[in-house]
Design a protein around this motif. Structure first.
Motif, PDB file in Angstrom:
ATOM      1  N   TYR A 141      46.810  49.342  45.060  1.00 20.89           N
ATOM      2  CA  TYR A 141      45.714  48.433  44.704  1.00 20.89           C
ATOM      3  C   TYR A 141      46.161  47.195  43.941  1.00 20.89           C
ATOM      4  O   TYR A 141      45.345  46.323  43.635  1.00 20.89           O
ATOM      5  N   TRP A 194      44.495  56.306  32.149  1.00 21.17           N
ATOM      6  CA  TRP A 194      45.874  56.031  32.594  1.00 21.17           C
ATOM      7  C   TRP A 194      45.955  55.086  33.790  1.00 21.17           C
ATOM      8  O   TRP A 194      46.826  54.229  33.861  1.00 21.17           O
ATOM      9  N   MET A 254      43.691  52.876  34.775  1.00 23.21           N
ATOM     10  CA  MET A 254      42.914  51.644  34.675  1.00 23.21           C
ATOM     11  C   MET A 254      43.856  50.445  34.539  1.00 23.21           C
ATOM     12  O   MET A 254      45.007  50.570  34.123  1.00 23.21           O
ATOM     13  N   GLN A 256      41.104  51.456  38.625  1.00 16.27           N
ATOM     14  CA  GLN A 256      42.367  51.373  39.380  1.00 16.27           C
ATOM     15  C   GLN A 256      42.232  50.426  40.570  1.00 16.27           C
ATOM     16  O   GLN A 256      43.153  49.671  40.885  1.00 16.27           O
ATOM     17  N   GLU A 257      41.066  50.450  41.186  1.00 16.72           N
ATOM     18  CA  GLU A 257      40.838  49.635  42.381  1.00 16.72           C
ATOM     19  C   GLU A 257      40.600  48.166  42.055  1.00 16.72           C
ATOM     20  O   GLU A 257      40.508  47.339  42.966  1.00 16.72           O
ATOM     21  N   LYS A 273      37.958  46.915  40.066  1.00 18.47           N
ATOM     22  CA  LYS A 273      36.557  46.570  39.781  1.00 18.47           C
ATOM     23  C   LYS A 273      36.363  46.518  38.264  1.00 18.47           C
ATOM     24  O   LYS A 273      36.975  47.301  37.538  1.00 18.47           O
ATOM     25  N   LYS A 314      35.808  59.869  42.787  1.00 17.16           N
ATOM     26  CA  LYS A 314      37.175  60.164  43.224  1.00 17.16           C
ATOM     27  C   LYS A 314      37.910  60.845  42.069  1.00 17.16           C
ATOM     28  O   LYS A 314      37.677  60.525  40.905  1.00 17.16           O
ATOM     29  N   LEU A 373      42.016  62.200  37.334  1.00 20.57           N
ATOM     30  CA  LEU A 373      43.080  62.970  36.685  1.00 20.57           C
ATOM     31  C   LEU A 373      43.090  64.314  37.395  1.00 20.57           C
ATOM     32  O   LEU A 373      42.062  64.993  37.448  1.00 20.57           O
TER      33      LEU A 373
END
Lengths: 405, 405
Positions: free
Chosen positions: A291, A310, A312, A366-367, A369, B369, B372
């Motif tokens: 990503y 973790w 993010m 993570q993506e 957003k 999703k 962890l």
């Protein structure tokens, strides 16, 4: 030629963005009643909590003074006055009366300066030093410089001699450990206190600077294949999650702290380690290939970290990465590092900057957003973004000057 | 008829899932060398950290004993032995020698029982009480029951008389506040200590139970339109983020604690508040209409919470919600509550349960999703999932019995 135009484009962009950021904080963060700064500021500039976090008070004072001193367009009365009011607020309220040491600072204060929380670490005190030293350079106040030094000497005492003044007790099962954050922070302070100062101060902290560098280098582990956040006092690996933790943003920041140190001390071997291990290796392991963006925490053996955030993408590791790669490029002229800068810059500007209301979001999924939409919070103030833009602007200026000549 | 089949289907499902969960922890978590339990357990059962968290040690002892006592198929030597070894580990190591009070428990221990960390709260001690009392019911050990009571009396002293034994100091800027977690936890302990015990213990804690209920009810604020996590000592709203914080999982858990209390004390007015405010209202405000699942934290005025994990979906609020709605249905026969149970059950089983390796994931992104992927960590052990499945199984059994008769 196309290349010079690219550098000019970056400079233009960081210049404009820095203006927007400064405007945002000047407009929304000043507490004109009590001095100091509100830092819990929502998406559109509204203060959503009035607590004053000491790290962020100190950082904003430092940043205002640095901009006032170094950038002509910020050499303005408004910036000076706000920095001074912030410094006075800190001087008056940061140190907690009746705590375990007369030098212990609070972590958090009410808007009128009453202590709310104390941490048993050195960081509030460190940002106090940064603020006081930088402010003394603007005001020419020697007493303030002396106070920054006195506080620094207490911090060194806590770190190297006796931590009991921090209020910590050692428990039998606790693994004594070295966190990279401590020597990094102290190296930053040594550079702060000694830069452009006379030989007395430079001499006084020379040994300390060297000690910090050695301590930071110990975090390169596993035959040079990883940089770990926490290690044993003897410089070995610790067991469990704590020992396996990696913090790419921290490592990248340590990388450019080391590069700055190398420039002052002309140490090419150190420069090579700083770039290959702290900057390039951290980027390779910390960058999310799927990503984009830098992970916040990783486990060197690939286990899932236990920190809920973790994966993010936080604003500050990206700020540190931009500085680190641009600096690596400027000292080596290796175009690979400019490409990395470009890659991180692209992700950072397109994901964090809020075109509509100004300033940057701090926390993405993570993506990529926006996960938390405020512009300032307990840990995000007027610091990482403007420091990054200011430093990138300075480096780009000097690169463009060199190209011209 | 279709309706009874639905209940049977649920019972079958929670029954099977409970077996799988128990198998997972029996297989992977026992430390046969030192007693006690490993709780940092990866996706496939591998221990990734050997620290022992006292909350989770106490909870696992409690859960094993409860299953051993109440569910025939778990009345097995293996469960009994593991619970006993866990209890001995706790008795031997949980209390920290030389700390501010001889009753203060550590938060975290090394695998061989050396204290690593102490929290200045009451929760390690509370789970110690739960473990000791439940274990005493299995072993018939009166000294152990007495020890649970003694610890409880110290906890009550810290909460109602003098918190100094916890090692906390009050700072002038700190807003004295009541967190809902404290009376909830104490109400749970009162129920633990008094359930099926003789009149001496019931009498001893009657006043305390009543106090807890009153304290919990104070968290219903804003004319009954919201339940807030932190309030002032006088029962009013606090300023800032702290005052606006909502924790749907906590509120739903408080809801079923209150329902249990109502059943024992036949209090219909309280039952109505428990269901309408703590259960139904929390669900309405806490449920994510876009992606499903319950938010972890919310701000009652719609600001973004400052907790980085606010929008994540955690396993335990979903466990509490399943218990709360099934219990609400069982005491009211209102089909709306069975529909809610069904909705939460559907989300929970399809998102958290790991069909491949067993047990549940604990932490999902807002979109559902897995964020962890471990099965156990510093805050996730053998507790919320099996307690939820066990209680749902018991409630469903009794509902099905009623339908038969």
């Amino acid at each position: 030629m196309a290349f010079v135009m690219k550098l000019e484009e970056y400079r233009e962009q960081v210049h404009t963005e820095l203006d927007r950021i400064v405007n945002f904080w000047v407009k929304y963060s000043h507490d004109t009643q009590h001095g100091g700064f509100f830092t819990c500021i929502g998406r559109d500039g509204k203060v959503y909590d009035e607590l004053k976090y000491v790290w962020l008070q100190g950082r904003q004072v430092w940043m205002y003074c640095r901009l006032y001193r170094k950038v002509e367009r910020f050499h303005k009365q408004e910036i000076f006055d706000a920095a001074k009011a912030g410094g006075e607020f800190l001087k008056q309220f940061a140190r907690v009366p009746g705590s375990s040491s007369p030098w212990k600072c609070a972590f958090c204060l009410t808007k009128d300066g009453k202590p709310v929380k104390i941490q048993r670490t050195i960081f509030s005190e460190c940002f106090y030093v940064m603020a006081m030293d930088e402010l003394s350079r603007v005001t020419g106040d020697n007493d303030m410089q002396a106070e920054a030094e006195q506080m620094m000497d207490h911090i060194i005492h806590w770190v190297q001699v006796d931590p009991s003044g921090l209020g910590r007790t050692h428990l039998p099962g606790e693994m004594p450990s070295n966190s990279m954050a401590v020597p990094m922070m102290l190296l930053c302070l040594v550079q702060q206190l000694t830069d452009e100062r006379g030989p007395r101060v430079v001499e006084k902290y020379r040994e300390m600077g060297n000690w910090c560098v050695q301590k930071i280098l110990q975090h390169v582990q596993r035959g040079g294949s990883a940089v770990l956040e926490n290690i044993s006092l003897e410089g070995g690996e610790l067991p469990g999650c704590q020992g396996r933790l990696q913090t790419p943003g921290h490592t990248l920041e340590a990388g450019w702290f080391l590069l700055q140190y190398c420039t002052q001390h002309r140490d090419e071997a150190l420069q090579s380690v700083a770039i290959s291990k702290f900057i390039e290796l951290s980027f390779q392991s910390g960058w999310d290939k799927k990503y984009g963006g830098l992970f916040y925490f990783l486990d060197v053996d690939g286990y899932c970290p236990t920190q809920l955030e973790w994966s993010m993408k936080l604003w500050w590791p990206h700020c540190e990465a931009m500085i680190a790669f641009l600096m690596a490029y400027s000292v080596t002229n290796n175009p690979t590092f400019l490409e990395r800068f470009s890659q991180i810059h692209q992700y950072t500007f397109s994901h964090f900057s809020d075109a509509k209301n100004g300033e940057w979001f701090g926390y993405l999924t993570q993506e990529g957003k926006v996960a938390l939409d405020f512009k300032g919070g307990p840990f995000k103030g007027f610091f990482h973004v403007p420091r990054c833009l200011f430093m990138c602007e300075q480096i780009l200026d000097s690169l463009l000057e060199k190209k011209d000549s």
